[in-house]
Design an enzyme around this catalytic site. Structure first.
Site, short mmCIF file in Angstrom:
data_model
loop_
_atom_site.label_atom_id
_atom_site.label_comp_id
_atom_site.label_asym_id
_atom_site.label_seq_id
_atom_site.Cartn_x
_atom_site.Cartn_y
_atom_site.Cartn_z
N VAL A 287 8.27 -15.89 -0.89
CA VAL A 287 8.02 -14.88 0.32
C VAL A 287 8.37 -13.30 -0.13
CG1 VAL A 287 8.20 -14.32 2.68
CG2 VAL A 287 7.77 -16.59 1.97
N ALA A 288 9.52 -13.41 -0.66
CA ALA A 288 10.23 -11.95 -0.80
C ALA A 288 9.34 -11.52 -2.02
CB ALA A 288 11.79 -12.48 -1.27
N ILE A 290 6.46 -11.87 -2.84
CA ILE A 290 4.85 -11.63 -2.67
C ILE A 290 4.70 -10.42 -1.98
CG2 ILE A 290 2.61 -12.52 -2.05
CD1 ILE A 290 3.84 -15.38 -2.80
N ASP A 334 -25.42 21.04 -12.00
CA ASP A 334 -26.89 22.18 -12.01
C ASP A 334 -26.29 23.42 -11.73
OD1 ASP A 334 -29.31 22.89 -11.92
OD2 ASP A 334 -29.64 22.01 -9.95
N ASP A 717 6.37 -3.88 6.68
CA ASP A 717 5.99 -2.97 5.36
C ASP A 717 4.70 -2.53 5.41
OD1 ASP A 717 8.55 -3.31 4.40
OD2 ASP A 717 8.08 -4.34 2.45
#
Length: 878
Positions: A287-288, A290, A334, A717
């Protein structure tokens, strides 16, 4: 029976229309019944499919497995929280994607083509999508045909239908009935949607719209390509899979070490609980490590970028284009309407007796003749609403007449038109017969070089005289003088004819009497000067590619700063004469290409791409589509054809070069901000892993529970990471060289930044746990969690810039970051509430003294980040 087999009256009857056009009420009824004149879009991805897609991310799959294992082991609260958090994350991603889709759809409507239509006997300009069967539409040279229809009035019409028929030559059209069934290319009394009018004029009756048109029947040829991932997203997905395997291996190793430690230290009394704790330790590492919010953060920041670009008049047709745009190193643009205002203005005229001057006195015969020629041999007009209708050059002539006090309508009423021979690209002339002061008179306008050769007399000193070589030289010298100033020059002539003259032929455009010249300019857009300079500063080469004359193109290019000393200008013919080696040798020096063909455009793009340059190309016509496809970024004009837009990555709603440079700048900012979000997320995750691995090595309890880490990674986060995506441009964003497309995710020191910030966060959490566990292991966990969440939250300020410290940036210059940090601190405070403390493993004894130590360590970590940033800046400066 097909419309091409029917007479005009029969088609009018069948479509229930009339020569005066439809009434507004009838139009509304038909739109309600048949819909609008637009091709149906591809079926969009449903909300449910988008939701399922968010769950296919490898990192999300790992978390789902963790949640199911916890559910199986009876950890209901933690598994439920994981499911809820993943659900919220998916819903946010789906909502943002849908919002981006709807805003893009709304913005696309801004770039719709228009059509000149007759309704209730009045000519008006409307969006082409509002056409209905039975409408009568007017066409002229350069027009994009907006629907299929039967021609009812034709004046030397030629249409390019190669896209439908494969024929390269324009087709000459007529309005007569065609017998029997014929192939599409032989239906010469019909016009078809997406074809181009090469020259001539016509009116046609709309017989088919939308899916019923010939182009509608092969609409799949024009469908937009499937949505692609951006190169950055592809790199992140690849990295995510690699990270997933590394994490699984690391988790397995940690689990094995924990189990081995149980047996070697004889802690096997409560084996089930010990194994569960070991498993949860390994889960905590997964978990930390990823960055669960990363995928949705990247998509959201890119979507925010597309919305910012849209406000700057640049509609991005896909997300990869946003990223590629930031790498642009060459812009092939152009001239007309993009670098210039596309608003021709008459600024001078020339008469042999008076020289170069403005027309002010129509009592003088030569001035009167010249102004009448400018207005009468002219197809443009103003609508009742004051809208310009017609070619910009012709509009400039009637606007000039109005400006000097002689309304063009008055001149036309006094001298009605009796016949015409429209302008075409072969003759480069236009002729009309008018009843001028009781005498049938041919008026001719066209290119000076062509018209000089058609004249054998000149109007001079109030009478007709021989057009001598000396006089011709005088006219040619003035023409050259005007051209050197980048002025577009037209010459005018006339010839009285007999009263029985009713139509014009090619022979009538000989033995003319020359009157004089008019000079006009399409002035550069005011902001172009600064944009060219900004692009140059950003390491971007700007190249003008135009169908205009070389002399005119060079003059404009020099004026706006696009062409410098030593730069070259080439015509399409001169380019064709160069070998590939010669072109490669001179490529950097060529700033202007004039009189180019579509094949020339493709060659220019490929030449730059062979030099590994990311090339943007502008275009608006069907013929531009191959070059737009070939370019890394194809930029279609909002006023251009649907074919050009389909081939493009970006559409300019204002046809303005300034918008291209603004979009490149935003593309760079978006990419920078994504990297800031990446560094923020990975730094925080690395800090957590360092603290966990350190605890494992020294034999401490796991400093974080899986729930705590999930709360930080997914809830805490993601908000600051998105806020960093809203960061304003760094001061030097347009002073750096363009980024290489194959640049790695962690290039340019990003990995170093992640390692430094991650280490500081990890060390702060370790010290916090060390202090806390002097009271109890549970207090150590609570303090480590507090330090980690506060350090990661406050790190948002440090992540705003890799070069400027927060004191220089200011705490309030990004309100989104300020709101995100406030939100995260408020969220953290919720975890300390009595009814949530137990869930987040915060003991009742955790109070202000512990909080001050934990928060102080977090602040020190962020201060160290800023000090190291300043030291790095000093070293780089010296």
């Amino acid at each position: 029976m097909q419309p091409y087999n029917q007479s005009v009256n029969e088609v009018l009857e069948e479509t229930k229309s009339q020569f005066e056009g439809l009434s507004p009420k009838e139009v509304k009824n038909r739109q309600a019944k048949d819909g609008f004149n637009e091709l149906k879009e591809k079926k969009k991805t449903s909300t449910w499919e988008l939701f399922i897609d968010t769950l296919k991310d490898p990192m999300v799959i790992i978390l789902l497995l963790v949640a199911f294992v916890q559910l199986f082991l009876g950890e209901f609260v933690e598994s439920l929280v994981i499911f809820i958090v993943l659900m919220i994350n998916s819903v946010v991603a789906v909502v943002q994607t849908k919002r981006a889709e709807s805003s893009l759809d709304a913005l696309r409507q801004m770039s719709a083509p228009s059509a000149k239509v007759l309704r209730n006997g009045e000519k008006t300009s409307i969006p082409a999508r509002e056409l209905v069967v039975g409408d009568i539409v007017s066409l002229e040279a350069g027009d994009f045909i907006p629907a299929d229809g039967r021609l009812i009035d034709v004046q030397n019409l030629r249409v390019e239908e190669g896209m439908l028929t494969g024929e390269s030559e324009p087709v000459e059209k007529f309005s007569d009935v065609i017998e029997g069934e014929v192939a599409l290319g032989d239906r010469k009394n019909m016009v078809f949607s997406s074809s181009l009018v090469v020259y001539g004029r016509a009116d046609f009756l709309v017989t088919a719209i939308a899916e019923q048109t010939e182009i509608g029947k092969i609409a799949q040829m024009l469908e937009t390509a499937e949505a692609k991932q951006t190169p950055l997203q592809q790199k992140l997905e690849k990295f995510g899979k690699q990270l997933g395997w590394v994490i699984l291996a690391l988790c397995a190793l940690i689990f094995a070490v924990q189990i081995l430690r149980l047996f070697t230290t004889n802690q096997t009394a409560d084996m089930q609980k010990a194994v569960l704790d070991s498993f949860m330790f390994a889960v905590a590492v997964a978990v930390a490590a990823i960055p669960e919010a990363l995928s949705s953060v990247v998509t959201i920041v890119l979507s925010v970028g597309t919305n910012k670009m849209a406000k700057q008049h640049a509609i991005m047709r896909n997300l990869p284009a946003v990223e590629t745009l930031g790498s642009t190193s060459v812009i092939c643009t152009d001239k007309t309407g993009t670098l210039t205002q596309n608003k021709m203005t008459v600024v001078d005229s020339f008469l042999p007796t008076q020289g170069s001057k403005e027309l002010t006195d129509l009592t003088q015969a030569d001035q009167k003749l010249l102004l009448n020629a400018m207005v009468l041999c002219n197809d443009s007009s103003f609508s009742q609403e004051g809208q310009l209708l017609g070619d910009p050059t012709e509009v400039a002539l009637i606007a000039y007449s109005d400006k000097i006090g002689y309304p063009y309508q008055d001149l036309r009423e006094k001298s009605p038109r009796l016949a015409e021979f429209p302008f075409d690209s072969e003759r480069k002339l236009m002729s009309t017969i008018n009843d001028f002061e009781g005498q049938k008179t041919i008026f001719v306008k066209g290119g000076p070089d062509v018209l000089f050769n058609r004249c054998n007399q000149v109007f001079l000193d109030g009478k007709v005289q021989e057009f001598t070589p000396e006089l011709k030289e005088k006219f040619q010298a003035q023409n050259e003088a005007f051209s050197q100033k980048a002025l577009r020059v037209l010459a005018y002539a006339y010839k009285p004819v007999s009263d029985n003259k009713t139509e014009l032929t090619l022979t009538d455009e000989n033995d003319l009497i020359l009157i004089g010249l008019s000079a006009m300019i399409d002035p550069p857009r005011e902001a172009v000067y600064d944009s060219i300079a900004e692009a140059k500063k950003a390491g971007i080469k700007t190249i003008m590619i135009t169908g205009d004359h070389k002399t005119t193109a060079q003059a404009i290019a020099k004026d706006i700063g696009l062409m410098n000393e030593g730069d070259m200008a080439l015509t399409g013919q001169e380019l064709d004469a160069l070998t590939e080696d010669e072109l490669r040798e001179n490529l950097e020096k060529i700033s202007v290409y004039a009189r180019v063909s579509p094949e020339n455009k493709i060659r220019i793009v490929r030449a730059w791409q062979n030099e590994h340059q990311v090339t943007a190309m502008t275009g608006d016509g069907v013929n531009d589509a191959p070059a737009l496809k070939q370019a890394n970024i194809g930029i279609a004009m909002g006023s251009g054809t649907d074919v050009a837009k389909d081939a493009s990555s970006m559409i300019l709603t204002d046809d303005n070069f300034v918008s291209i440079v603004s979009a490149v700048s935003i593309g760079r900012v978006v990419y920078d901000n994504i990297k800031k979000s990446i560094s923020y997320l990975f730094s925080g995750n690395l800090g957590a892993i360092i603290a966990i691995v350190f605890a494992l090595v020294v034999g401490w309890v796991n400093p974080f529970t899986a729930l705590q880490l999930l709360f930080i990674n997914l809830v805490n986060d993601s908000v600051p990471a998105i806020a960093l995506g809203m960061e304003k441009a760094e001061p030097d964003v347009m002073e750096k060289a363009p980024r290489q497309l194959n640049e790695g995710i962690f290039a340019n020191g990003l990995m170093r930044v992640i390692l430094i910030r991650g280490s500081l966060i990890g060390i702060a959490a370790i010290i916090s746990q060390y202090v806390g566990q002097k009271t109890s292991p549970e207090m150590g966990v609570a303090m480590a969690f507090t330090t980690l969440i506060l350090a990661r939250t406050l790190q948002t300020f440090a992540a705003r810039s890799n070069s400027q410290n927060i004191l220089k940036l200011g705490f309030t210059t990004n309100k989104y970051v300020l709101m995100a940090v406030t939100f995260c601190l408020a969220l953290y405070s919720l975890t300390t509430l009595p009814f949530l403390r137990e869930i987040f493993s915060i003991p009742a004894a955790f109070g202000w003294s512990q909080w001050i130590v934990a928060a102080g360590l977090a602040v020190i970590a962020v201060i160290c980040m800023e000090i190291l940033k300043s030291i790095k800046g000093v070293f780089e400066k010296h």
